[in-house]
Design a protein around this motif. Structure first.
Motif, PDB file in Angstrom:
ATOM      1  N   LEU A  82      34.815  14.343 -35.139  1.00 31.77           N
ATOM      2  CA  LEU A  82      34.051  15.537 -34.678  1.00 31.77           C
ATOM      3  C   LEU A  82      33.401  15.085 -33.199  1.00 31.77           C
ATOM      4  O   LEU A  82      32.823  13.839 -33.082  1.00 31.77           O
ATOM      5  N   ARG A  83      33.654  15.928 -32.170  1.00 30.29           N
ATOM      6  CA  ARG A  83      32.850  15.638 -31.072  1.00 30.29           C
ATOM      7  C   ARG A  83      31.563  15.417 -30.992  1.00 30.29           C
ATOM      8  O   ARG A  83      30.663  14.652 -30.509  1.00 30.29           O
ATOM      9  N   LYS A  84      30.600  16.429 -31.707  1.00 32.10           N
ATOM     10  CA  LYS A  84      29.135  16.298 -31.700  1.00 32.10           C
ATOM     11  C   LYS A  84      28.895  17.216 -33.222  1.00 32.10           C
ATOM     12  O   LYS A  84      29.531  17.990 -33.466  1.00 32.10           O
ATOM     13  N   VAL A  85      27.576  16.974 -33.187  1.00 37.57           N
ATOM     14  CA  VAL A  85      26.992  17.845 -34.489  1.00 37.57           C
ATOM     15  C   VAL A  85      26.401  19.112 -33.934  1.00 37.57           C
ATOM     16  O   VAL A  85      25.542  19.167 -33.251  1.00 37.57           O
ATOM     17  N   TYR A  86      27.466  19.947 -34.059  1.00 36.44           N
ATOM     18  CA  TYR A  86      27.287  21.435 -33.370  1.00 36.44           C
ATOM     19  C   TYR A  86      26.083  22.017 -33.936  1.00 36.44           C
ATOM     20  O   TYR A  86      25.566  21.858 -35.120  1.00 36.44           O
ATOM     21  N   LYS A  87      25.362  23.028 -32.993  1.00 37.96           N
ATOM     22  CA  LYS A  87      24.231  23.773 -33.615  1.00 37.96           C
ATOM     23  C   LYS A  87      24.877  24.935 -34.380  1.00 37.96           C
ATOM     24  O   LYS A  87      25.867  25.524 -34.181  1.00 37.96           O
ATOM     25  N   ASP A  88      24.039  25.367 -35.327  1.00 37.80           N
ATOM     26  CA  ASP A  88      24.305  26.518 -36.106  1.00 37.80           C
ATOM     27  C   ASP A  88      24.180  27.680 -35.196  1.00 37.80           C
ATOM     28  O   ASP A  88      22.991  28.018 -34.803  1.00 37.80           O
ATOM     29  N   PRO A  89      25.049  28.419 -34.753  1.00 43.91           N
ATOM     30  CA  PRO A  89      25.086  29.610 -34.043  1.00 43.91           C
ATOM     31  C   PRO A  89      24.078  30.757 -34.500  1.00 43.91           C
ATOM     32  O   PRO A  89      23.506  31.471 -33.974  1.00 43.91           O
ATOM     33  N   MET A  90      23.857  30.723 -35.862  1.00 46.20           N
ATOM     34  CA  MET A  90      23.038  31.640 -36.418  1.00 46.20           C
ATOM     35  C   MET A  90      21.600  31.442 -36.358  1.00 46.20           C
ATOM     36  O   MET A  90      20.746  32.371 -36.127  1.00 46.20           O
ATOM     37  N   THR A  91      21.183  30.146 -36.540  1.00 45.26           N
ATOM     38  CA  THR A  91      19.910  29.587 -36.267  1.00 45.26           C
ATOM     39  C   THR A  91      19.373  28.947 -35.245  1.00 45.26           C
ATOM     40  O   THR A  91      18.126  28.800 -34.720  1.00 45.26           O
ATOM     41  N   GLY A  92      20.503  28.403 -34.210  1.00 45.89           N
ATOM     42  CA  GLY A  92      20.407  27.647 -33.086  1.00 45.89           C
ATOM     43  C   GLY A  92      19.914  26.307 -33.173  1.00 45.89           C
ATOM     44  O   GLY A  92      19.340  25.483 -32.568  1.00 45.89           O
ATOM     45  N   SER A  93      20.031  25.795 -34.370  1.00 52.56           N
ATOM     46  CA  SER A  93      19.427  24.270 -34.944  1.00 52.56           C
ATOM     47  C   SER A  93      20.806  23.784 -35.460  1.00 52.56           C
ATOM     48  O   SER A  93      21.591  24.214 -35.491  1.00 52.56           O
ATOM     49  N   THR A  94      20.619  22.617 -35.254  1.00 50.41           N
ATOM     50  CA  THR A  94      21.655  21.335 -35.727  1.00 50.41           C
ATOM     51  C   THR A  94      21.208  21.029 -37.327  1.00 50.41           C
ATOM     52  O   THR A  94      22.194  20.178 -37.944  1.00 50.41           O
ATOM     53  N   GLU A  95      20.384  21.552 -37.940  1.00 48.92           N
ATOM     54  CA  GLU A  95      19.987  21.467 -39.107  1.00 48.92           C
ATOM     55  C   GLU A  95      20.841  22.499 -39.820  1.00 48.92           C
ATOM     56  O   GLU A  95      20.914  23.642 -40.030  1.00 48.92           O
ATOM     57  N   TRP A  96      21.995  21.888 -40.906  1.00 48.97           N
ATOM     58  CA  TRP A  96      22.691  22.546 -41.529  1.00 48.97           C
ATOM     59  C   TRP A  96      22.258  22.414 -42.960  1.00 48.97           C
ATOM     60  O   TRP A  96      21.709  21.386 -43.503  1.00 48.97           O
ATOM     61  N   GLY A  97      22.711  23.436 -44.026  1.00 47.69           N
ATOM     62  CA  GLY A  97      22.778  22.963 -45.400  1.00 47.69           C
ATOM     63  C   GLY A  97      23.961  22.288 -45.799  1.00 47.69           C
ATOM     64  O   GLY A  97      25.169  22.441 -44.923  1.00 47.69           O
ATOM     65  N   LEU A  98      23.867  21.417 -46.511  1.00 48.24           N
ATOM     66  CA  LEU A  98      24.965  20.402 -46.960  1.00 48.24           C
ATOM     67  C   LEU A  98      25.448  20.699 -48.319  1.00 48.24           C
ATOM     68  O   LEU A  98      24.561  20.734 -49.304  1.00 48.24           O
ATOM     69  N   VAL A  99      26.615  20.486 -48.717  1.00 50.21           N
ATOM     70  CA  VAL A  99      27.303  20.829 -49.951  1.00 50.21           C
ATOM     71  C   VAL A  99      27.833  19.368 -50.146  1.00 50.21           C
ATOM     72  O   VAL A  99      28.329  18.640 -49.502  1.00 50.21           O
ATOM     73  N   THR A 100      26.897  18.690 -51.178  1.00 55.47           N
ATOM     74  CA  THR A 100      27.257  17.357 -51.614  1.00 55.47           C
ATOM     75  C   THR A 100      28.391  17.302 -52.826  1.00 55.47           C
ATOM     76  O   THR A 100      28.321  18.044 -53.632  1.00 55.47           O
ATOM     77  N   GLN A 101      29.045  16.013 -53.041  1.00 55.43           N
ATOM     78  CA  GLN A 101      29.718  15.949 -54.065  1.00 55.43           C
ATOM     79  C   GLN A 101      29.831  14.196 -54.168  1.00 55.43           C
ATOM     80  O   GLN A 101      30.256  13.700 -53.029  1.00 55.43           O
ATOM     81  N   GLY A 102      29.377  13.582 -55.373  1.00 55.10           N
ATOM     82  CA  GLY A 102      29.554  12.302 -55.568  1.00 55.10           C
ATOM     83  C   GLY A 102      28.942  11.498 -54.388  1.00 55.10           C
ATOM     84  O   GLY A 102      29.264  10.343 -53.994  1.00 55.10           O
ATOM     85  N   GLY A 103      27.724  12.124 -53.783  1.00 57.49           N
ATOM     86  CA  GLY A 103      26.877  10.984 -52.956  1.00 57.49           C
ATOM     87  C   GLY A 103      27.231  11.387 -51.582  1.00 57.49           C
ATOM     88  O   GLY A 103      26.593  10.589 -50.628  1.00 57.49           O
ATOM     89  N   GLY A 104      28.239  12.257 -51.372  1.00 59.04           N
ATOM     90  CA  GLY A 104      28.799  12.117 -49.972  1.00 59.04           C
ATOM     91  C   GLY A 104      28.820  13.679 -49.495  1.00 59.04           C
ATOM     92  O   GLY A 104      28.297  14.674 -50.460  1.00 59.04           O
ATOM     93  N   ILE A 105      29.065  14.097 -48.167  1.00 55.94           N
ATOM     94  CA  ILE A 105      29.096  15.452 -47.661  1.00 55.94           C
ATOM     95  C   ILE A 105      30.425  15.997 -47.911  1.00 55.94           C
ATOM     96  O   ILE A 105      31.187  15.341 -47.176  1.00 55.94           O
TER      97      ILE A 105
END
Length: 145
Positions: A82-105
């Motif tokens: 991935l080129r960069k951690v994109y900003k969330d267009p809806m919040t303007g933040s780079t903080e995303w909710g994460l879906v995890t599975q077996g210790g990974g994203i």
């Protein structure tokens, strides 16, 4: 009489300006919605790439954080999924909710509680978004083999 005409003109102009502002806000949110679909898909594809790109002698794994997608630390020369951690267009933040599975994203989602405009007509990979009412319900999850 002239005063009444001027008052009526000001009233009609105010109504028109108000509806114009509402229309512009709606269009801006629709554009952010399209950006969210694009950015979420970029994350989903990067997670699949990370999972399927395996160093010799290692097992497949999911990234433990989003920065691993930018610079995959499992290789001597880091690979970029991935080129960069994109900003969330809806919040303007780079903080995303994460879906995890077996210790990974395995996926990301917006943390915005806003109501969606789009509720139908999604690409086949996102049929699960049909009928969802908030952006936080749109979970961009990698389908892993």
């Amino acid at each position: 009489m002239v005063l009444l005409i001027i008052l009526l003109f000001v009233f009609v102009t105010t109504l028109a300006a108000g509806s114009m502002v509402q229309m512009i806000q709606t269009q801006a949110q629709r554009e952010k919605e399209e950006q969210l679909l694009f950015v979420g898909d970029q994350f989903r594809r990067a997670i699949v790439s990370y999972y399927n790109t395996v160093p010799s002698g290692s097992a497949r794994a999911l990234p433990t954080n989003l920065e691993d997608l930018i610079s995959d630390p499992r290789f001597p020369t880091p690979i970029q999924h991935l080129r960069k951690v994109y900003k969330d267009p809806m919040t303007g933040s780079t903080e995303w909710g994460l879906v995890t599975q077996g210790g990974g994203i395995s996926g990301v989602y917006s943390q915005s509680p806003k109501t969606t405009f789009k509720t139908t007509g999604f690409a086949p990979v996102y049929k699960a978004f049909e009928g969802k009412t908030t952006y936080s319900d749109w979970k961009f999850v990698a389908k892993l083999n």
